[in-house]
Scaffold this active site. Structure first.
Site, PDB file in Angstrom:
ATOM      1  N   GLY A 187       0.678  -1.210   0.033  1.00  0.00           N
ATOM      2  CA  GLY A 187       0.233   0.034   0.051  1.00  0.00           C
ATOM      3  C   GLY A 187       0.964   1.251  -0.166  1.00  0.00           C
ATOM      4  O   GLY A 187       2.162   1.339   0.538  1.00  0.00           O
TER       5      GLY A 187
ATOM      6  N   VAL B 187       3.061   1.072   3.328  1.00  0.00           N
ATOM      7  CA  VAL B 187       2.922  -0.019   4.208  1.00  0.00           C
ATOM      8  C   VAL B 187       3.344  -1.404   3.405  1.00  0.00           C
ATOM      9  O   VAL B 187       3.177  -1.580   2.140  1.00  0.00           O
ATOM     10  CB  VAL B 187       1.161  -0.296   4.320  1.00  0.00           C
ATOM     11  CG1 VAL B 187       1.243  -1.669   5.267  1.00  0.00           C
ATOM     12  CG2 VAL B 187       0.757   0.851   4.975  1.00  0.00           C
TER      13      VAL B 187
ATOM     14  N   LYS C 143       4.094  -0.111   8.605  1.00  0.00           N
ATOM     15  CA  LYS C 143       3.766   1.058   7.863  1.00  0.00           C
ATOM     16  C   LYS C 143       5.088   2.103   8.282  1.00  0.00           C
ATOM     17  O   LYS C 143       5.439   2.366   9.385  1.00  0.00           O
ATOM     18  CB  LYS C 143       2.686   1.728   8.352  1.00  0.00           C
ATOM     19  CG  LYS C 143       2.396   3.156   7.855  1.00  0.00           C
ATOM     20  CD  LYS C 143       1.102   3.975   8.706  1.00  0.00           C
ATOM     21  CE  LYS C 143       0.494   5.195   8.046  1.00  0.00           C
ATOM     22  NZ  LYS C 143      -0.744   5.810   8.823  1.00  0.00           N
TER      23      LYS C 143
ATOM     24  N   ASP D 128     -12.389   9.743  11.651  1.00  0.00           N
ATOM     25  CA  ASP D 128     -12.336   9.876  10.286  1.00  0.00           C
ATOM     26  C   ASP D 128     -12.981   8.034   9.545  1.00  0.00           C
ATOM     27  O   ASP D 128     -12.301   7.629   9.027  1.00  0.00           O
ATOM     28  CB  ASP D 128     -10.833   9.473   9.672  1.00  0.00           C
ATOM     29  CG  ASP D 128     -10.802   9.872   8.162  1.00  0.00           C
ATOM     30  OD1 ASP D 128     -11.834  10.562   7.653  1.00  0.00           O
ATOM     31  OD2 ASP D 128      -9.853   9.509   7.521  1.00  0.00           O
TER      32      ASP D 128
END
Length: 270
Positions: A19, A26, A41, A134
Protein backbone atom coordinates in the site's frame (compact mmCIF):
# COMPACT_ATOMS: atom_id res chain seq x y z
CA UNK A 1 11.15 5.85 -2.48
CA UNK A 2 9.97 2.25 -2.18
CA UNK A 3 11.90 -0.11 0.08
CA UNK A 4 13.31 -3.16 -1.69
CA UNK A 5 12.36 -6.71 -0.66
CA UNK A 6 14.89 -8.17 1.77
CA UNK A 7 15.60 -4.81 3.42
CA UNK A 8 15.56 -4.88 7.22
CA UNK A 9 13.54 -2.32 9.17
CA UNK A 10 14.38 -3.01 12.76
CA UNK A 11 13.65 -6.71 13.28
CA UNK A 12 11.33 -6.82 10.25
CA UNK A 13 12.39 -8.03 6.81
CA UNK A 14 10.44 -6.48 3.93
CA UNK A 15 8.71 -8.95 1.61
CA UNK A 16 6.72 -6.64 -0.66
CA UNK A 17 4.90 -3.32 -0.75
CA UNK A 18 1.14 -3.62 -0.22
CA UNK A 19 0.00 0.00 0.00
CA UNK A 20 0.94 3.63 -0.52
CA UNK A 21 -0.59 6.79 0.93
CA UNK A 22 0.10 10.43 1.54
CA UNK A 23 1.86 9.72 4.82
CA UNK A 24 3.99 6.77 3.77
CA UNK A 25 3.94 3.19 2.57
CA UNK A 26 2.83 -0.13 4.03
CA UNK A 27 4.84 -3.30 3.50
CA UNK A 28 4.30 -7.00 4.07
CA UNK A 29 7.21 -8.06 6.25
CA UNK A 30 8.49 -10.96 8.32
CA UNK A 31 9.08 -10.55 12.03
CA UNK A 32 12.48 -12.23 12.27
CA UNK A 33 12.17 -12.76 16.03
CA UNK A 34 8.70 -14.28 16.20
CA UNK A 35 8.57 -15.77 12.71
CA UNK A 36 5.23 -14.22 11.76
CA UNK A 37 4.17 -11.96 8.91
CA UNK A 38 3.13 -8.42 9.77
CA UNK A 39 2.32 -5.16 8.02
CA UNK A 40 4.88 -2.41 8.55
CA UNK A 41 3.90 1.22 7.96
CA UNK A 42 6.88 3.48 7.26
CA UNK A 43 6.43 7.24 7.46
CA UNK A 44 7.68 9.59 4.80
CA UNK A 45 11.10 10.97 5.66
CA UNK A 46 9.85 14.57 5.90
CA UNK A 47 7.27 13.50 8.50
CA UNK A 48 9.80 11.41 10.37
CA UNK A 49 11.91 14.56 10.78
CA UNK A 50 8.96 16.62 12.07
CA UNK A 51 9.05 16.48 15.86
CA UNK A 52 5.35 17.31 16.21
CA UNK A 53 4.19 14.73 13.64
CA UNK A 54 6.51 12.14 15.14
CA UNK A 55 5.19 12.70 18.66
CA UNK A 56 1.61 12.39 17.48
CA UNK A 57 2.28 9.22 15.51
CA UNK A 58 3.89 7.64 18.55
CA UNK A 59 0.99 8.74 20.73
CA UNK A 60 -1.46 7.21 18.24
CA UNK A 61 0.46 3.93 18.19
CA UNK A 62 0.42 3.74 21.98
CA UNK A 63 -3.28 4.58 22.18
CA UNK A 64 -4.33 1.97 19.62
CA UNK A 65 -2.01 -0.63 21.13
CA UNK A 66 -3.77 -0.11 24.46
CA UNK A 67 -7.18 -0.89 22.94
CA UNK A 68 -6.55 -4.56 22.20
CA UNK A 69 -9.96 -5.23 20.65
CA UNK A 70 -10.84 -7.82 17.99
CA UNK A 71 -12.56 -5.18 15.82
CA UNK A 72 -9.62 -2.76 15.83
CA UNK A 73 -6.39 -3.26 13.88
CA UNK A 74 -3.69 -4.31 16.35
CA UNK A 75 -0.36 -2.47 16.53
CA UNK A 76 2.52 -4.67 17.70
CA UNK A 77 5.52 -2.38 17.66
CA UNK A 78 6.76 1.16 17.07
CA UNK A 79 10.32 2.18 16.38
CA UNK A 80 13.00 3.96 14.40
CA UNK A 81 15.55 2.46 12.05
CA UNK A 82 18.24 4.35 10.13
CA UNK A 83 16.17 7.52 9.95
CA UNK A 84 12.87 5.76 9.24
CA UNK A 85 9.95 5.70 11.66
CA UNK A 86 7.67 2.69 11.50
CA UNK A 87 4.79 0.89 13.15
CA UNK A 88 4.34 -2.88 12.88
CA UNK A 89 0.71 -4.02 12.72
CA UNK A 90 -1.21 -7.23 12.25
CA UNK A 91 -1.35 -8.30 8.62
CA UNK A 92 -4.91 -8.48 7.31
CA UNK A 93 -6.26 -10.52 4.43
CA UNK A 94 -9.50 -9.43 2.84
CA UNK A 95 -10.93 -6.20 1.44
CA UNK A 96 -12.14 -2.81 2.56
CA UNK A 97 -15.82 -2.05 2.94
CA UNK A 98 -15.37 0.46 0.11
CA UNK A 99 -14.35 -2.37 -2.22
CA UNK A 100 -17.32 -4.47 -1.09
CA UNK A 101 -19.71 -1.57 -1.71
CA UNK A 102 -18.54 -1.28 -5.32
CA UNK A 103 -21.16 -3.95 -6.08
CA UNK A 104 -23.91 -1.92 -4.43
CA UNK A 105 -25.88 -2.16 -1.21
CA UNK A 106 -25.35 -5.09 1.14
CA UNK A 107 -28.10 -7.48 2.21
CA UNK A 108 -29.81 -6.01 5.26
CA UNK A 109 -28.73 -8.90 7.48
CA UNK A 110 -25.10 -8.49 6.41
CA UNK A 111 -25.20 -4.73 6.97
CA UNK A 112 -26.52 -5.27 10.48
CA UNK A 113 -23.85 -7.91 11.18
CA UNK A 114 -21.05 -5.55 10.12
CA UNK A 115 -22.62 -2.59 11.91
CA UNK A 116 -22.62 -4.49 15.20
CA UNK A 117 -18.91 -5.22 14.88
CA UNK A 118 -18.09 -1.64 13.88
CA UNK A 119 -20.04 -0.31 16.85
CA UNK A 120 -18.25 -2.73 19.19
CA UNK A 121 -14.88 -1.45 18.00
CA UNK A 122 -15.94 2.18 18.33
CA UNK A 123 -17.33 1.56 21.82
CA UNK A 124 -13.97 0.11 22.89
CA UNK A 125 -12.16 3.19 21.58
CA UNK A 126 -14.64 5.56 23.22
CA UNK A 127 -14.26 3.75 26.52
CA UNK A 128 -10.56 4.68 26.35
CA UNK A 129 -11.35 8.30 25.50
CA UNK A 130 -10.40 7.93 21.82
CA UNK A 131 -12.47 9.46 19.01
CA UNK A 132 -11.59 8.11 15.55
CA UNK A 133 -12.75 11.19 13.56
CA UNK A 134 -12.36 9.55 10.14
CA UNK A 135 -14.64 6.51 10.10
CA UNK A 136 -15.54 5.65 6.50
CA UNK A 137 -15.74 2.54 4.28
CA UNK A 138 -12.07 2.91 3.31
CA UNK A 139 -11.09 2.55 6.99
CA UNK A 140 -13.22 -0.52 7.63
CA UNK A 141 -11.57 -3.79 6.63
CA UNK A 142 -13.46 -7.04 6.14
CA UNK A 143 -11.67 -10.29 6.93
CA UNK A 144 -12.92 -13.86 7.20
CA UNK A 145 -12.94 -13.47 10.97
CA UNK A 146 -14.74 -10.12 11.06
CA UNK A 147 -14.43 -6.35 10.87
CA UNK A 148 -11.28 -4.37 11.65
CA UNK A 149 -11.33 -0.59 12.06
CA UNK A 150 -8.21 0.94 10.53
CA UNK A 151 -6.28 4.21 10.53
CA UNK A 152 -6.46 6.17 13.74
CA UNK A 153 -4.20 8.81 12.18
CA UNK A 154 -6.79 11.55 12.79
CA UNK A 155 -7.87 10.21 16.17
CA UNK A 156 -8.32 12.48 19.14
CA UNK A 157 -7.71 11.42 22.71
CA UNK A 158 -9.32 12.99 25.73
CA UNK A 159 -6.83 15.52 27.15
CA UNK A 160 -4.78 14.41 30.10
CA UNK A 161 -4.28 16.81 33.03
CA UNK A 162 -2.21 19.77 31.89
CA UNK A 163 -2.93 19.26 28.18
CA UNK A 164 -5.01 21.49 25.95
CA UNK A 165 -7.57 19.78 23.75
CA UNK A 166 -5.73 20.60 20.53
CA UNK A 167 -2.50 19.13 21.87
CA UNK A 168 -4.24 15.79 22.14
CA UNK A 169 -5.22 15.86 18.47
CA UNK A 170 -3.30 13.18 16.59
CA UNK A 171 -2.92 13.99 12.91
CA UNK A 172 -0.05 13.31 10.55
CA UNK A 173 -1.43 15.39 7.72
CA UNK A 174 -3.06 18.48 9.19
CA UNK A 175 -2.43 21.10 11.83
CA UNK A 176 -4.42 21.29 15.07
CA UNK A 177 -7.57 23.39 14.78
CA UNK A 178 -8.17 22.72 11.07
CA UNK A 179 -11.19 20.86 9.75
CA UNK A 180 -10.28 17.17 9.78
CA UNK A 181 -12.05 14.16 8.36
CA UNK A 182 -13.58 13.00 5.08
CA UNK A 183 -16.33 15.26 3.77
CA UNK A 184 -19.07 12.68 3.16
CA UNK A 185 -18.85 11.32 6.71
CA UNK A 186 -18.13 14.49 8.69
CA UNK A 187 -20.44 15.38 11.55
CA UNK A 188 -21.78 18.95 11.76
CA UNK A 189 -19.32 19.90 14.50
CA UNK A 190 -16.42 18.77 12.29
CA UNK A 191 -17.72 20.88 9.40
CA UNK A 192 -17.83 23.89 11.72
CA UNK A 193 -14.36 23.16 13.09
CA UNK A 194 -15.70 22.73 16.63
CA UNK A 195 -14.35 20.32 19.27
CA UNK A 196 -15.42 16.71 18.82
CA UNK A 197 -16.20 13.72 20.96
CA UNK A 198 -17.65 10.21 20.55
CA UNK A 199 -20.81 11.59 18.92
CA UNK A 200 -18.71 12.53 15.91
CA UNK A 201 -18.03 8.84 15.32
CA UNK A 202 -21.69 8.00 15.90
CA UNK A 203 -22.63 10.35 13.05
CA UNK A 204 -20.05 8.75 10.76
CA UNK A 205 -21.27 5.31 11.81
CA UNK A 206 -24.80 6.32 10.78
CA UNK A 207 -23.51 7.52 7.41
CA UNK A 208 -21.65 4.26 6.85
CA UNK A 209 -24.68 2.17 7.85
CA UNK A 210 -26.87 4.23 5.51
CA UNK A 211 -24.45 3.53 2.66
CA UNK A 212 -24.32 -0.19 3.43
CA UNK A 213 -28.13 -0.34 3.31
CA UNK A 214 -28.67 1.79 0.20
CA UNK A 215 -25.44 1.70 -1.78
CA UNK A 216 -25.48 5.51 -1.76
CA UNK A 217 -23.92 8.13 0.47
CA UNK A 218 -26.25 9.84 2.91
CA UNK A 219 -24.80 13.23 1.97
CA UNK A 220 -23.30 13.86 -1.46
CA UNK A 221 -23.66 17.04 -3.48
CA UNK A 222 -21.88 18.34 -6.56
CA UNK A 223 -18.93 19.78 -4.63
CA UNK A 224 -17.35 19.21 -1.21
CA UNK A 225 -18.56 22.65 -0.07
CA UNK A 226 -22.14 21.84 -1.09
CA UNK A 227 -21.87 18.47 0.64
CA UNK A 228 -20.78 20.14 3.88
CA UNK A 229 -23.64 22.59 3.54
CA UNK A 230 -26.06 19.68 3.13
CA UNK A 231 -24.70 18.07 6.30
CA UNK A 232 -25.40 21.28 8.20
CA UNK A 233 -28.82 22.06 6.76
CA UNK A 234 -30.48 18.97 5.28
CA UNK A 235 -31.75 15.61 6.46
CA UNK A 236 -30.55 12.50 4.62
CA UNK A 237 -33.08 10.78 2.35
CA UNK A 238 -35.21 8.28 4.24
CA UNK A 239 -34.29 4.63 3.92
CA UNK A 240 -37.91 4.13 2.95
CA UNK A 241 -37.24 6.22 -0.17
CA UNK A 242 -34.90 3.51 -1.43
CA UNK A 243 -36.00 0.21 -2.87
CA UNK A 244 -34.82 -1.63 0.24
CA UNK A 245 -37.13 -3.26 2.72
CA UNK A 246 -35.95 -2.12 6.15
CA UNK A 247 -37.64 -2.15 9.51
CA UNK A 248 -38.89 1.07 11.12
CA UNK A 249 -36.47 0.37 14.00
CA UNK A 250 -33.50 0.35 11.61
CA UNK A 251 -34.72 3.55 9.98
CA UNK A 252 -34.95 5.20 13.40
CA UNK A 253 -31.45 4.03 14.32
CA UNK A 254 -29.88 5.51 11.19
CA UNK A 255 -31.79 8.77 11.50
CA UNK A 256 -30.88 9.02 15.18
CA UNK A 257 -27.17 8.72 14.36
CA UNK A 258 -27.34 11.26 11.54
CA UNK A 259 -29.43 13.79 13.43
CA UNK A 260 -27.32 13.74 16.58
CA UNK A 261 -26.10 17.33 16.47
CA UNK A 262 -23.32 18.51 18.75
CA UNK A 263 -25.43 20.54 21.16
CA UNK A 264 -26.04 20.56 24.87
CA UNK A 265 -29.59 19.36 24.22
CA UNK A 266 -28.30 16.36 22.31
CA UNK A 267 -25.80 15.64 25.05
CA UNK A 268 -28.57 15.63 27.64
CA UNK A 269 -30.57 13.23 25.49
CA UNK A 270 -27.84 10.58 25.31
Amino acid sequence: MAIDPGTRIGRYEVVSQIGQGGMGAVYRAKDTQLGREVAVKVLLRNLAEDADALARFEREAKAVAALSHPNILAIHDFGRHEGSVYAAMELLEGETLRTRLADGALPVSKAIELALQISNGLAAAHDKGITHRDLKPENIFLTDSGVKILDFGLARTAPTPGEEGDLATMSLATEPGRVMGTVYYMAPEQVRGHPVDARTDIFAFGAVLYEMLTGKRAFQAATPVETMNAILKEDPPSLFDSSRSVSPALERLVQRCLCLLYTSDAADDL
